[in-house]
Design a protein around this motif. Structure first.
Motif, short mmCIF file in Angstrom:
data_model
loop_
_atom_site.label_atom_id
_atom_site.label_comp_id
_atom_site.label_asym_id
_atom_site.label_seq_id
_atom_site.Cartn_x
_atom_site.Cartn_y
_atom_site.Cartn_z
N LEU A 197 0.82 -1.20 0.00
CA LEU A 197 0.00 0.00 0.00
C LEU A 197 0.86 1.26 0.00
N ALA A 198 1.93 1.24 0.77
CA ALA A 198 2.82 2.40 0.81
C ALA A 198 3.33 2.74 -0.58
N GLY A 199 3.72 1.73 -1.33
CA GLY A 199 4.18 1.97 -2.69
C GLY A 199 3.09 2.54 -3.58
N GLU A 200 1.88 2.02 -3.43
CA GLU A 200 0.76 2.52 -4.24
C GLU A 200 0.45 3.98 -3.92
N LEU A 201 0.69 4.38 -2.66
CA LEU A 201 0.42 5.76 -2.25
C LEU A 201 1.62 6.68 -2.46
N GLY A 202 2.73 6.12 -2.93
CA GLY A 202 3.92 6.92 -3.15
C GLY A 202 4.67 7.27 -1.88
N LEU A 203 4.51 6.44 -0.84
CA LEU A 203 5.18 6.68 0.44
C LEU A 203 6.38 5.75 0.57
N PRO A 204 7.60 6.26 0.64
CA PRO A 204 8.75 5.38 0.88
C PRO A 204 8.68 4.78 2.27
N VAL A 205 9.23 3.57 2.41
CA VAL A 205 9.23 2.87 3.69
C VAL A 205 10.65 2.87 4.25
N GLY A 206 10.79 3.40 5.46
CA GLY A 206 12.08 3.40 6.13
C GLY A 206 12.20 2.22 7.08
N HIS A 207 13.37 1.59 7.07
CA HIS A 207 13.61 0.41 7.91
C HIS A 207 14.56 0.76 9.05
N MET A 208 14.24 0.28 10.25
CA MET A 208 15.01 0.56 11.46
C MET A 208 15.60 -0.74 12.02
N PRO A 209 16.72 -1.21 11.48
CA PRO A 209 17.32 -2.47 11.97
C PRO A 209 18.19 -2.21 13.20
N PHE A 210 17.58 -1.76 14.28
CA PHE A 210 18.29 -1.27 15.46
C PHE A 210 19.23 -2.31 16.06
N LYS A 211 18.85 -3.57 16.01
CA LYS A 211 19.67 -4.62 16.63
C LYS A 211 20.59 -5.32 15.63
N GLY A 212 20.70 -4.75 14.44
CA GLY A 212 21.62 -5.32 13.45
C GLY A 212 20.95 -5.63 12.13
N LEU A 213 21.54 -5.14 11.05
CA LEU A 213 20.96 -5.33 9.72
C LEU A 213 20.87 -6.80 9.33
N LEU A 214 21.83 -7.61 9.74
CA LEU A 214 21.83 -9.01 9.33
C LEU A 214 20.62 -9.77 9.85
N HIS A 215 20.00 -9.27 10.92
CA HIS A 215 18.81 -9.92 11.46
C HIS A 215 17.59 -9.71 10.55
N HIS A 216 17.64 -8.70 9.68
CA HIS A 216 16.44 -8.31 8.93
C HIS A 216 16.64 -8.18 7.43
N ILE A 217 17.87 -8.32 6.94
CA ILE A 217 18.11 -8.00 5.54
C ILE A 217 17.39 -8.95 4.60
N GLU A 218 17.20 -10.20 5.00
CA GLU A 218 16.49 -11.13 4.12
C GLU A 218 15.02 -10.74 3.98
N GLU A 219 14.42 -10.27 5.07
CA GLU A 219 13.05 -9.77 4.98
C GLU A 219 12.97 -8.56 4.07
N ILE A 220 13.92 -7.65 4.22
CA ILE A 220 13.95 -6.45 3.39
C ILE A 220 14.11 -6.82 1.92
N GLU A 221 15.00 -7.74 1.63
CA GLU A 221 15.22 -8.16 0.24
C GLU A 221 13.97 -8.79 -0.35
#
Length: 352
Positions: A197-221
């Motif tokens: 929905l964010a993409g359809e509305l033209g809203l970029p999504v910011g990601h906050m990997p506070f405890k480490g990017l490696l914990h979340h990068i596969e989800e982001i990808e």
């Protein structure tokens, strides 16, 4: 005719339209370089370097403008009844924030640093109650723009909240993975629905990997591959330490996705040194090499920065580092993108 031009004389009106259209046309020309795939994780191939430099030449925003890509504000304790604290911030003994961070204090610091505008990211202490940030946006509409906090609760109300807040003028969405229910990921049903929905509305999504990017990068990808129309922002260097380990190398690989942007913000969170955080210079340079300056933006992380180097000093990290090292980290064109141009192109019309 856009309302921001109303009230100008005919000559100034035509000039404003001409300058705006010229800038936008150059931004569109620059976007063709988004398709360049950086050949190595460091982004140091000749092809990647040439692409980044070509983009900087293609679209140069005005040099005098400063836009802070990452700040927070929250209500003072005396207004907690009207704007209740819901979540708990890091370092806080309870629901009350450990430091002050009102809209008035933000504007005072922005004025002192000659900063024209800022993107306010909804703070965790107010969680999904956006009333205080909304009040700030209404009070300072020419200077402040809002980034809402996504609600991933199983109720499924998150998407509806995004639609509502987008109508109220919010221009971006934040995904905090630690707000998802235990055992759930950002790629669950609620996460996919909100991201799409964010993409359809033209809203970029910011990601906050506070405890480490490696914990979340596969989800982001996964989200990047399934919803390429949604622009993505990685906050605070991806929370990758200045030592540039495996997590930073993985961050650089995201440059292959043309919809990904990175914030060089909250320098104190990832540096191992004191101001001016000279150990971050290689990291900044490699990010600009990999993504191109047109996909990198600057931010202070107010008010947290106030207990560190201070807001005004945060805006001189690159320049003071140049003095310490007797070298120029970025070209003037690249700095213009980091300081305002990237946000202007990512959120067109947000600041006039």
């Amino acid at each position: 005719m856009h309302c921001e031009f109303l009230g100008e004389t005919p000559i100034l009106l035509l000039h404003s339209i001409f300058v705006r259209e010229l800038y936008l046309s150059r931004v569109n020309q620059a976007r063709q370089y988004d398709e360049v795939v950086i050949a190595d994780a460091g982004g140091n191939t000749q092809r990647g370097m040439l692409a980044a430099r070509a983009v900087s030449r293609a679209a140069t925003p005005r040099a005098t403008m400063r836009l802070d890509g990452h700040v927070h504000v929250w209500a003072p304790p005396k207004l907690a009844d009207k704007y209740p604290y819901v979540g708990q911030l890091a370092g806080a003994a309870g629901a009350e924030p450990p430091i002050e961070g009102t809209m008035e204090q933000l504007l005072e610091q922005m004025d002192a640093a000659d900063v024209q505008g800022a993107l306010i990211v909804q703070p965790g202490c107010h969680q999904f109650d956006h009333s205080y940030v909304s009040h700030a946006l209404k009070r300072y509409p020419d200077r402040l723009v809002g980034c809402l906090l996504a609600d991933p609760s199983p109720s499924g109300s998150g998407a509806a909240a995004i639609s509502k807040l987008a109508k109220e003028g919010y221009r971006a969405v934040r995904f905090n993975p630690y707000l998802w229910p235990d055992g759930e990921k950002m790629t669950n049903k609620e996460g996919r629905e909100m991201y799409k929905l964010a993409g359809e509305l033209g809203l970029p999504v910011g990601h906050m990997p506070f405890k480490g990017l490696l914990h979340h990068i596969e989800e982001i990808e996964t989200l990047l591959k399934e919803y390429p129309q949604t622009k993505c922002i990685i906050d605070h260097y991806g929370f990758c330490n200045a030592r540039m380990g495996e997590d930073f190398e993985r961050l650089l690989t995201l440059a292959a996705f043309p919809q990904v942007y990175v914030k060089v913000s909250a320098h104190f969170r990832v540096s191992n040194e004191e101001f001016p955080y000279v150990d971050l210079r290689t990291q900044i340079r490699r990010l600009v090499n990999a993504f191109g300056a047109h996909r990198v933006m600057f931010g202070t992380d107010f008010p947290w920065v106030m207990d560190k180097c201070g807001y005004v000093n945060a805006w001189s990290v690159i320049e003071e580092g140049d003095k310490v090292t007797n070298s120029s980290l970025l070209t003037d064109e690249e700095k213009q993108f980091l300081y305002s141009g990237t946000l202007l192109s990512l959120l067109p019309g947000a600041w006039q």
